[in-house]
Design an enzyme around this catalytic site. Structure first.
Site, PDB file in Angstrom:
ATOM      1  N   HIS A 128      40.775 -27.407  25.355  1.00  0.00           N
ATOM      2  CA  HIS A 128      40.300 -28.420  24.405  1.00  0.00           C
ATOM      3  C   HIS A 128      40.415 -27.930  22.964  1.00  0.00           C
ATOM      4  CE1 HIS A 128      38.044 -28.940  28.249  1.00  0.00           C
ATOM      5  NE2 HIS A 128      38.551 -30.146  28.112  1.00  0.00           N
ATOM      6  N   SER A 148      37.917 -35.564  28.837  1.00  0.00           N
ATOM      7  CA  SER A 148      37.162 -34.628  27.997  1.00  0.00           C
ATOM      8  C   SER A 148      37.509 -34.721  26.523  1.00  0.00           C
ATOM      9  CB  SER A 148      37.401 -33.191  28.471  1.00  0.00           C
ATOM     10  OG  SER A 148      38.784 -32.906  28.437  1.00  0.00           O
ATOM     11  N   ASP A 175      38.919 -23.650  23.658  1.00  0.00           N
ATOM     12  CA  ASP A 175      38.651 -22.942  24.915  1.00  0.00           C
ATOM     13  C   ASP A 175      39.878 -22.819  25.819  1.00  0.00           C
ATOM     14  OD1 ASP A 175      38.988 -25.495  25.726  1.00  0.00           O
ATOM     15  OD2 ASP A 175      37.021 -25.746  26.660  1.00  0.00           O
TER      16      ASP A 175
END
Ligand code: NAG
Ligand code: NAG
Ligand code: NAG
Length: 363
Positions: free
Chosen positions: A334, A33, A331
């Site tokens: 991340h 990610s 979040d």
């Protein structure tokens, strides 16, 4: 040789920018990610709002409020943002492709995503997708016209910058499954090295390899630290997770050193993203950030504003914090666009790299 000498001399006198700049026509990226530009989102359901709000103003398949480090890398070479290989709509691969998906690991995992596990697109799957991408894109180009304009040119596979940023999920998995790092990390290194060698066989020559960040500074790790090793460092990061990340990074650096010996005609830049990010957490105020460990788009308040059961995108979170440009953590898992931009600007100089070469000269 002359050019090299000039460059080196200039470099030593801190005038590196006057050296020859690389012109990578394409970027090929592998990862998780930290560099997914829409792969997992296209495959398993879109990243929800308010992801993307700062820059794209809509969710853009990225796990951030805006751009990722890989986006800033593409921008720095004047290239468009990388399309995700898994995205079948509106993609343009003429300047590269992105095989990264969120929740990817180096080692293939047995627990599927919908059972709280990992992406099925592990590093070896990403490699197999890359091989197929290479052979099929060359075939498709031969059709000419718009088909050709959407595919990389044949030479680009030798000229591209190959970027890799993966490992964070392997570390959380090894922790959650209580595996021995001394057994598990060497296995990840074998896979990593085999994958790089295969990319080299397929033409890759320029590798820009990120190590893994300070996992222990992210809320999702801090709140899960075991009661047997609860220590926080002076910044407030969980010591055991950061030690784990450093252990991984030391082995990754050794693996890259070995790759340099095994593949002497390729260039390998090992980028110490860990130290750049840790520097940011440690000196947040100095760099214009506030409450470094606090999640911007999160729930529950407190020091971390993070709750596993109510994560960013959940309707119970009405909106993200009003200062994402001053937040490091978006979040809880991340980084914010602001943090990504800061980290990019630091690592692009080469001061966190081995060898110490700026991104613009990584060729
Ligand atoms: C794909 O991107 C390239 C480079 O950005 C551009 O020149 C080309 O026109 C694009 N192709 C299409 C069909 O949009
Ligand atoms: C993890 O493994 C250690 C040693 O093998 C054991 O003592 C410990 O109880 C295990 N913890 C969990 C959560 O399974
Ligand atoms: C990585 O390894 C090289 C030796 O190949 C060493 O000089 C360098 O300091 C190491 N970098 C980090 C960040 O550990």
């Amino acid at each position: 040789m002359n050019l090299l000498m000039t460059c080196l001399t200039l470099f030593l006198s801190l005038q590196a920018s006057s050296c020859t700049q690389c012109k990578f026509p394409a970027i090929i990226n592998f990862g998780d990610s930290n560099s997914d530009t829409g792969g997992l989102s296209a495959t398993f359901g879109p990243v929800p709002s308010p992801y993307g709000e700062t820059f794209f103003h809509i969710p853009a398949g990225r796990y951030s409020d805006g751009r990722l480090i890989i986006d800033f890398i593409a921008e720095s070479f004047g290239l468009a943002y990388l399309s995700a290989y898994l995205d079948s709509l509106g993609t343009n691969f003429s300047h590269g492709a992105n095989f990264a998906t969120a929740a990817s690991t180096i080692m293939q995992q047995s627990v599927p995503l919908n059972k709280g596990g990992y992406s099925p697109f592990s590093l070896q799957v990403q490699l197999s997708q890359f091989s197929q991408f290479k052979s099929r894109s060359l075939m498709i180009s031969q059709k000419g016209g718009v088909f050709e304009s959407l595919m990389p040119k044949k030479d680009y596979f030798e000229q591209a910058l190959y970027t890799i940023d993966i490992g964070q999920n392997d570390l959380t998995d090894l922790f959650l499954r209580n595996q021995s790092a001394d057994e598990y990390i060497p296995m990840t290194m074998k896979v990593f090295s085999d994958v790089v060698k295969e990319v080299y066989q397929q033409g890759g020559r320029y590798f820009w390899i990120h190590n893994t960040g300070p996992l222990g500074c992210l809320a999702y790790a801090i709140i899960r630290r075991p009661s047997s090793s609860p220590e926080l460092d002076s910044v407030g990061c969980a010591v055991m997770f950061n030690k784990l990340a450093q252990k991984f990074n030391n082995m990754l650096n050794e693996t890259v050193t070995q790759l340099r010996k095994d593949l002497p005609s390729a260039t390998f830049i090992y980028v110490d993203v860990y130290s750049a990010k840790y520097n940011l957490f440690s000196n947040a105020e100095k760099y214009g950030f506030e409450t470094p460990l606090r999640t911007c788009c999160g729930f529950g308040g407190g020091d971390y504003n993070f709750d596993f059961k109510v994560q960013c995108g959940d309707k119970r979170i009405e909106k993200a914090c009003s200062y994402p440009e001053k937040s490091i953590v978006w979040d809880g898992i991340h980084y914010s666009e602001a943090a990504n931009k800061w980290v990019f600007s630091e690592i692009a100089t080469g001061k966190y790299s081995h060898p110490s070469v700026p991104l613009s000269q990584a060729c």
